[in-house]
Design an enzyme around this catalytic site. Structure first.
Site, PDB file in Angstrom:
ATOM      1  N   CYS A  81       0.959  -1.210  -0.167  1.00  0.00           N
ATOM      2  CA  CYS A  81       0.014  -0.021   0.006  1.00  0.00           C
ATOM      3  C   CYS A  81       0.757   1.122   0.080  1.00  0.00           C
ATOM      4  CB  CYS A  81      -0.901   0.065   0.943  1.00  0.00           C
ATOM      5  SG  CYS A  81      -2.515   1.029   0.950  1.00  0.00           S
ATOM      6  N   HIS A 175      -2.970  -5.239   1.603  1.00  0.00           N
ATOM      7  CA  HIS A 175      -1.966  -5.356   2.964  1.00  0.00           C
ATOM      8  C   HIS A 175      -2.119  -7.036   3.396  1.00  0.00           C
ATOM      9  CE1 HIS A 175      -1.928  -1.208   4.221  1.00  0.00           C
ATOM     10  NE2 HIS A 175      -3.163  -1.233   3.516  1.00  0.00           N
ATOM     11  N   GLU A 177      -0.081  -8.341   5.504  1.00  0.00           N
ATOM     12  CA  GLU A 177       0.048  -8.467   6.593  1.00  0.00           C
ATOM     13  C   GLU A 177      -1.104  -8.421   7.792  1.00  0.00           C
ATOM     14  OE1 GLU A 177       0.534  -5.848   4.598  1.00  0.00           O
ATOM     15  OE2 GLU A 177       0.162  -4.075   5.662  1.00  0.00           O
TER      16      GLU A 177
HETATM   17  N1  GLN Z   1      -3.504   6.478   0.940  1.00  0.00           N
HETATM   18  C1  GLN Z   1      -2.265   5.980   1.466  1.00  0.00           C
HETATM   19  C2  GLN Z   1      -1.059   6.948   0.977  1.00  0.00           C
HETATM   20  O1  GLN Z   1      -1.235   7.592  -0.026  1.00  0.00           O
HETATM   21  C3  GLN Z   1      -1.967   4.541   1.610  1.00  0.00           C
HETATM   22  C4  GLN Z   1      -2.817   3.924   2.374  1.00  0.00           C
HETATM   23  C5  GLN Z   1      -2.545   2.683   3.125  1.00  0.00           C
HETATM   24  O2  GLN Z   1      -0.970   2.406   3.238  1.00  0.00           O
HETATM   25  N2  GLN Z   1      -3.475   1.895   3.700  1.00  0.00           N
HETATM   26  O3  GLN Z   1       0.100   6.532   1.600  1.00  0.00           O
END
Ligand code: GLN
Length: 196
Positions: A81, A175, A177
């Protein structure tokens, strides 16, 4: 079997979850907050969280350049992410002066799937991971807007790439994790083992 030593960038985000998933996947996992700690690991995970914050803190802690250098010289890295955003060569919609580590030849769009309350879970078929789809938790997730010739998409959701590999670099928009399914962390631990 040897336990690869894998760091988790521990400035912000879901660090503990990655440490636990890596240990469950047969690695020795260490938090990384300082350049000396980065020097001790054979691979690095960049967690989910907020990429603008992670980017700012990484610069403030003097880790941005050392991480770039390690990645350039072949250290395996995996980002989930916000971590995917940190590994992208380019962000489509960066906050002003938001810097990445880079390394993966792709352009990502932040918050592409919508806001926090539009977070969702979906089964994702992932190339290179056997045993059926992995549960994908998407939280304000990015997607890959375009992918360069050197990188390879491993999974798509809703017509967009959500997992990418380029050599020793791996990134997922979701994710693993947070799920208790450790196959992605096992894949990364394997990549680190192969590299060392
Ligand atoms: N939207 C977040 C960002 O720009 C990422 C969100 C996440 O890691 N769950 O970093």
């Amino acid at each position: 079997m040897t336990h690869p030593v894998i760091g988790v960038l521990a400035l912000q985000g879901d660090v503990r979850e990655h440490l636990a998933a890596l240990e469950a996947a047969g690695a020795t996992a260490l938090p990384v907050r300082r350049p000396e700690e980065l020097g001790r690991v054979q691979g690095l995970v960049i967690p989910g969280g907020e990429s603008t914050t992670i980017s700012k803190l990484a610069a403030a802690f003097g880790l941005l350049e050392p991480m770039r250098e390690r990645v350039r010289s072949g250290m395996p890295a995996y980002g989930s992410c916000a971590g995917m955003i940190m590994l992208a060569d380019k962000i489509l919609d960066p906050r002003s002066a938001q810097e990445t580590i880079g390394g993966i030849d792709m352009i990502v769009r932040r918050n592409a799937f919508g806001r926090q309350n539009e977070s969702f879970e979906a089964a994702v078929e992932l190339d290179g991971v056997a045993g059926g789809p992995v549960p994908g938790v998407f939280i304000r997730a990015p997607w890959v807007e375009s992918i360069g010739a050197r990188a390879e998409s491993l999974a798509e959701y809703d017509g967009h790439s959500v997992a990418v590999r380029q050599g020793r670099l791996l990134a997922t928009a979701f994710h693993p994790e947070l799920t208790g399914d450790h196959r992605v962390h096992r894949l990364f631990a394997e990549m680190v083992r192969d590299a060392t």
